[in-house]
Design a protein around this motif. Structure first.
Motif, mmCIF file in Angstrom:
data_model
loop_
_atom_site.group_PDB
_atom_site.id
_atom_site.type_symbol
_atom_site.label_atom_id
_atom_site.label_comp_id
_atom_site.label_asym_id
_atom_site.label_seq_id
_atom_site.Cartn_x
_atom_site.Cartn_y
_atom_site.Cartn_z
ATOM 1 N N UNK A 71 0.447 2.781 -2.289
ATOM 2 C CA UNK A 71 0.554 2.729 -3.692
ATOM 3 C C UNK A 71 -0.455 2.301 -4.247
ATOM 4 N N UNK A 72 -0.545 2.375 -5.676
ATOM 5 C CA UNK A 72 -2.108 2.085 -6.276
ATOM 6 C C UNK A 72 -1.714 1.412 -7.811
ATOM 7 N N UNK A 73 -2.652 0.554 -8.017
ATOM 8 C CA UNK A 73 -2.571 -0.095 -9.539
ATOM 9 C C UNK A 73 -3.932 0.354 -9.998
ATOM 10 N N UNK A 74 -3.938 1.437 -10.763
ATOM 11 C CA UNK A 74 -5.302 1.752 -11.232
ATOM 12 C C UNK A 74 -6.061 0.606 -12.071
ATOM 13 N N UNK A 75 -5.121 -0.096 -12.842
ATOM 14 C CA UNK A 75 -5.638 -1.098 -13.765
ATOM 15 C C UNK A 75 -6.263 -2.322 -13.019
ATOM 16 N N UNK A 76 -5.701 -2.719 -11.992
ATOM 17 C CA UNK A 76 -6.174 -3.828 -11.042
ATOM 18 C C UNK A 76 -7.096 -3.101 -9.822
ATOM 19 N N UNK A 77 -7.224 -2.036 -9.847
ATOM 20 C CA UNK A 77 -8.315 -1.261 -8.935
ATOM 21 C C UNK A 77 -7.752 -1.801 -7.694
ATOM 22 N N UNK A 78 -6.270 -1.628 -7.322
ATOM 23 C CA UNK A 78 -5.890 -2.171 -6.081
ATOM 24 C C UNK A 78 -5.188 -1.050 -5.290
ATOM 25 N N UNK A 79 -5.193 -0.720 -3.961
ATOM 26 C CA UNK A 79 -4.177 0.191 -3.087
ATOM 27 C C UNK A 79 -3.553 -0.565 -2.249
ATOM 28 N N UNK A 80 -2.289 -0.621 -1.888
ATOM 29 C CA UNK A 80 -1.590 -1.196 -1.131
ATOM 30 C C UNK A 80 -1.102 -0.477 -0.058
ATOM 31 N N UNK A 81 -0.676 -0.811 1.141
ATOM 32 C CA UNK A 81 0.094 -0.076 2.222
ATOM 33 C C UNK A 81 1.217 -1.061 2.507
ATOM 34 N N UNK A 82 2.408 -0.640 2.277
ATOM 35 C CA UNK A 82 3.638 -1.485 2.789
ATOM 36 C C UNK A 82 3.798 -0.824 3.942
ATOM 37 N N UNK A 83 3.913 -1.825 4.819
ATOM 38 C CA UNK A 83 4.333 -1.315 6.413
ATOM 39 C C UNK A 83 5.758 -1.935 6.978
ATOM 40 N N UNK A 84 6.793 -1.350 6.811
ATOM 41 C CA UNK A 84 7.902 -1.733 7.352
ATOM 42 C C UNK A 84 8.137 -1.162 8.735
ATOM 43 N N UNK A 85 9.238 -1.771 9.307
ATOM 44 C CA UNK A 85 9.759 -1.340 10.578
ATOM 45 C C UNK A 85 8.790 -1.355 11.596
ATOM 46 N N UNK A 86 7.740 -2.354 11.471
ATOM 47 C CA UNK A 86 6.591 -2.168 12.408
ATOM 48 C C UNK A 86 6.876 -2.103 13.891
ATOM 49 N N UNK A 87 6.114 -1.477 14.643
ATOM 50 C CA UNK A 87 6.263 -1.144 16.076
ATOM 51 C C UNK A 87 4.938 -1.588 16.755
#
Length: 124
Positions: A71-87
């Motif tokens: 996902x990204x927040x253009x106003x905060x110039x941030x891109x996130x990667x939510x990682x669930x069920x990690x292996x």
């Protein structure tokens, strides 16, 4: 110049979650496609997820589809990667990268700016 800084990596147990963030400390990347890549020891760097300039198009590697969300927040110039069920096989250094164009791509050659990476280690 776009300067990217990743954060959020760490050591976690399998089945848990982490959230990686990528911010630009220089010129904003609000109008650029952004991707996450990873590189495990002894392996080539591989595409993980990507998002276009306004978040309308998101693509994932088959190995993470359904578990990771970009996902990204253009106003905060941030891109996130939510990682669930990690292996354990998700263990790698994760890199954020920004393209020169607004669209998203799986090819690392399409990305001009790269962060230093953040280590993610998943124990069994």
């Amino acid at each position: 110049q776009v300067q990217l800084v990743e954060s959020g990596g760490g050591l976690v147990q399998a089945g848990t979650s982490l959230r990686l963030s990528c911010v630009s400390s220089g010129r904003t990347f609000s109008n650029n496609g952004v991707g996450w890549f990873r590189q495990a020891p002894g392996k080539e760097r591989e595409f993980v997820a990507g998002i276009d300039w306004n978040g309308g198009n998101r693509i994932y590697a088959d190995s993470v589809k359904g578990r990771f969300t970009i996902s990204r927040d253009r106003y905060k110039s941030t891109v996130s990667l939510q990682m669930d069920s990690l292996k354990p096989e998700d263990t790698a250094v994760y890199y954020c990268a920004a393209a020169l164009r607004a669209s998203v791509s799986r090819a690392s050659s399409d990305y001009r700016y790269w962060g230093q990476g953040t280590q993610v280690t998943v124990s069994a």
